[in-house]
Scaffold this motif. Structure first.
Motif, PDB file in Angstrom:
ATOM      1  N   ASP A   1       0.823  -1.222   0.000  1.00 28.50           N
ATOM      2  CA  ASP A   1       0.000   0.000   0.000  1.00 28.50           C
ATOM      3  C   ASP A   1       0.859   1.276   0.000  1.00 28.50           C
ATOM      4  O   ASP A   1       0.336   2.381   0.140  1.00 28.50           O
ATOM      5  N   GLY A   2       2.178   1.092  -0.044  1.00 28.63           N
ATOM      6  CA  GLY A   2       3.080   2.259  -0.081  1.00 28.63           C
ATOM      7  C   GLY A   2       3.330   2.880   1.284  1.00 28.63           C
ATOM      8  O   GLY A   2       3.774   4.031   1.380  1.00 28.63           O
ATOM      9  N   CYS A   3       3.070   2.132   2.367  1.00 29.04           N
ATOM     10  CA  CYS A   3       3.246   2.689   3.728  1.00 29.04           C
ATOM     11  C   CYS A   3       4.668   2.448   4.241  1.00 29.04           C
ATOM     12  O   CYS A   3       5.238   1.380   4.005  1.00 29.04           O
ATOM     13  N   SER A   4       5.188   3.416   4.996  1.00 30.79           N
ATOM     14  CA  SER A   4       6.453   3.195   5.697  1.00 30.79           C
ATOM     15  C   SER A   4       6.149   2.505   7.029  1.00 30.79           C
ATOM     16  O   SER A   4       5.054   2.643   7.581  1.00 30.79           O
ATOM     17  N   VAL A   5       7.148   1.744   7.515  1.00 33.02           N
ATOM     18  CA  VAL A   5       6.918   0.916   8.708  1.00 33.02           C
ATOM     19  C   VAL A   5       7.967   1.228   9.777  1.00 33.02           C
ATOM     20  O   VAL A   5       9.166   1.269   9.486  1.00 33.02           O
ATOM     21  N   GLY A   6       7.506   1.434  11.012  1.00 36.67           N
ATOM     22  CA  GLY A   6       8.403   1.646  12.153  1.00 36.67           C
ATOM     23  C   GLY A   6       8.283   0.488  13.120  1.00 36.67           C
ATOM     24  O   GLY A   6       7.193  -0.057  13.314  1.00 36.67           O
TER      25      GLY A   6
ATOM     26  N   ARG B   1       2.930   3.123   9.491  1.00 39.02           N
ATOM     27  CA  ARG B   1       2.470   1.971  10.284  1.00 39.02           C
ATOM     28  C   ARG B   1       3.522   1.669  11.345  1.00 39.02           C
ATOM     29  O   ARG B   1       4.723   1.757  11.084  1.00 39.02           O
ATOM     30  N   VAL B   2       3.046   1.300  12.561  1.00 37.46           N
ATOM     31  CA  VAL B   2       3.977   1.027  13.662  1.00 37.46           C
ATOM     32  C   VAL B   2       3.691  -0.342  14.272  1.00 37.46           C
ATOM     33  O   VAL B   2       2.545  -0.671  14.593  1.00 37.46           O
ATOM     34  N   VAL B   3       4.764  -1.129  14.411  1.00 31.89           N
ATOM     35  CA  VAL B   3       4.710  -2.407  15.124  1.00 31.89           C
ATOM     36  C   VAL B   3       5.520  -2.250  16.399  1.00 31.89           C
ATOM     37  O   VAL B   3       6.657  -1.769  16.356  1.00 31.89           O
TER      38      VAL B   3
ATOM     39  N   GLY C   1      -2.759   4.197  19.139  1.00 35.99           N
ATOM     40  CA  GLY C   1      -2.990   3.977  17.708  1.00 35.99           C
ATOM     41  C   GLY C   1      -1.924   3.119  17.049  1.00 35.99           C
ATOM     42  O   GLY C   1      -1.701   3.210  15.832  1.00 35.99           O
ATOM     43  N   VAL C   2      -1.241   2.282  17.838  1.00 34.91           N
ATOM     44  CA  VAL C   2      -0.246   1.360  17.259  1.00 34.91           C
ATOM     45  C   VAL C   2      -0.987   0.324  16.414  1.00 34.91           C
ATOM     46  O   VAL C   2      -2.058  -0.154  16.800  1.00 34.91           O
ATOM     47  N   ASP C   3      -0.407  -0.030  15.266  1.00 39.17           N
ATOM     48  CA  ASP C   3      -1.107  -0.916  14.340  1.00 39.17           C
ATOM     49  C   ASP C   3      -1.018  -2.375  14.737  1.00 39.17           C
ATOM     50  O   ASP C   3      -1.984  -3.124  14.581  1.00 39.17           O
ATOM     51  N   ALA C   4       0.150  -2.792  15.234  1.00 45.30           N
ATOM     52  CA  ALA C   4       0.285  -4.211  15.588  1.00 45.30           C
ATOM     53  C   ALA C   4       1.200  -4.395  16.777  1.00 45.30           C
ATOM     54  O   ALA C   4       2.226  -3.708  16.910  1.00 45.30           O
ATOM     55  N   LEU C   5       0.793  -5.320  17.639  1.00 45.64           N
ATOM     56  CA  LEU C   5       1.650  -5.776  18.735  1.00 45.64           C
ATOM     57  C   LEU C   5       2.166  -7.145  18.324  1.00 45.64           C
ATOM     58  O   LEU C   5       1.383  -8.071  18.081  1.00 45.64           O
ATOM     59  N   TYR C   6       3.495  -7.259  18.221  1.00 49.25           N
ATOM     60  CA  TYR C   6       4.116  -8.539  17.880  1.00 49.25           C
ATOM     61  C   TYR C   6       4.648  -9.134  19.180  1.00 49.25           C
ATOM     62  O   TYR C   6       5.586  -8.585  19.772  1.00 49.25           O
TER      63      TYR C   6
END
Ligand code: AMP
Length: 289
Positions: free
Chosen positions: A27-32, A57-59, A93-98
């Motif tokens: 989707d063209g998103c940067s990831v942190g 997006r933040v993990v 608003g964090v997108d994912a918890l790993y």
């Protein structure tokens, strides 16, 4: 959405993490990525806020990494509260918890460790011989699993930050490592999950750690001798009630080699025990202009 149905995705498997991240990338998103061991406090959350400000997006990962604890250290006692951590991250608003299990990160036949020489060897590395190989290994794995554009680490663990910068450079990893300033209590004590080990009386003494570092930084700026000041600082901590000082050193800010004269950018780093807690802290310093 109610508090009982969080938006944040909970991911346990490497394959699910990879899938989600490649979807975002498509989707063209940067990831942190913000790696943590959980028991989140405002220090961790400042890393998360920085990542949110800079990335689409933040993990956040939560993994109490067994390979970075030595025998007799606090692996079993280390505080864990995934439920509360998850809702704190959800609120930001964090997108994912790993949050992988130990077997996901270290399957049965796991046999590779990442060893960073030089910058890992002094200070905490001298008193915790397996620690930085454990940190370097798990951070390498997390970076390869999430393949973020940027990863966020606290200056609170300054030697760890230097080790990670070294390893990312040496292994040609295509990721930006971002150091975030230490968040402190009003009395100067750096926030840490291990502050929970402090009894009331010990908590009153603990801010002397930061106070001592600041005093040394000011005296170095006024032309003081770094080795002498470090020795005086160690004495001060023992007098204040710390039961053991693992190290207090004035170092070059990149190599972390202790200096005897003040030149260039410096870092003053300390690790000291009080009660059951081993506290670390550090501040920047510069000699007279
Ligand atoms: P930990 O959960 O202790 O492994 O810490 C996860 C990350 O949070 C590391 O990059 C730490 O340096 C960072 N961190 C921990 N305490 C603080 C603090 N008081 N201020 C800023 N960052 C912190």
């Amino acid at each position: 959405m109610t508090s009982s149905s969080p938006n944040i995705a909970l991911i346990r498997k490497v394959s699910d993490l990879r899938q989600r991240v490649s979807h975002w990338r498509g989707d063209g998103c940067s990831v942190g990525l913000v790696p943590t061991m959980g028991a989140l406090h405002d220090g961790h959350l400042s890393l998360v806020k920085k990542a949110k400000a800079e990335c689409d997006r933040v993990v956040v990962s939560i993994f109490v990494n067994p390979t970075q604890f030595g025998a007799g250290e606090d692996l079993a006692a280390y505080p864990r509260d995934e439920k509360s951590d998850r809702s704190l991250l959800d609120a930001l608003g964090v997108d994912a918890l790993y949050a992988p299990g130990v077997d996901e990160i270290y399957p049965k036949d796991f046999s590779t460790m990442v060893q960073v020489e030089g910058v890992s060897e002094g200070l905490c590395g001298a008193v915790r011989p397996v620690h930085f190989a454990g940190v370097a290994t798990v951070v390498t794995k997390l970076l390869m699993q999430a393949r973020p554009d940027a990863a966020y680490f606290g200056e609170k663990d300054y030697q760890q930050l230097c080790v990670i910068k070294r390893l990312v450079c040496d292994l040609d990893m295509d990721v930006r490592i971002v150091g975030v300033p230490t968040v402190r209590e009003a009395d100067g004590l750096a926030l840490s999950s291990r502050n929970a080990y402090l009894k009331k009386s010990e908590r009153l003494i603990a801010p002397v750690l930061y106070e001592t570092l600041i005093e040394i930084a000011e005296k170095i700026e006024a032309g003081g001798d770094p080795e002498q000041l470090a020795a005086l600082g160690r004495e001060k901590l023992l007098k204040a009630g710390f039961r053991q000082v693992d190290y207090l050193e004035v170092c070059d800010s990149v190599t972390l080699v202790p200096v005897s004269v003040t030149a260039g950018e410096l870092r003053i780093l300390v690790a000291a025990h009080i009660g059951k807690a081993r506290l670390i802290d550090n501040v920047p310093a510069k000699g007279p202009a």
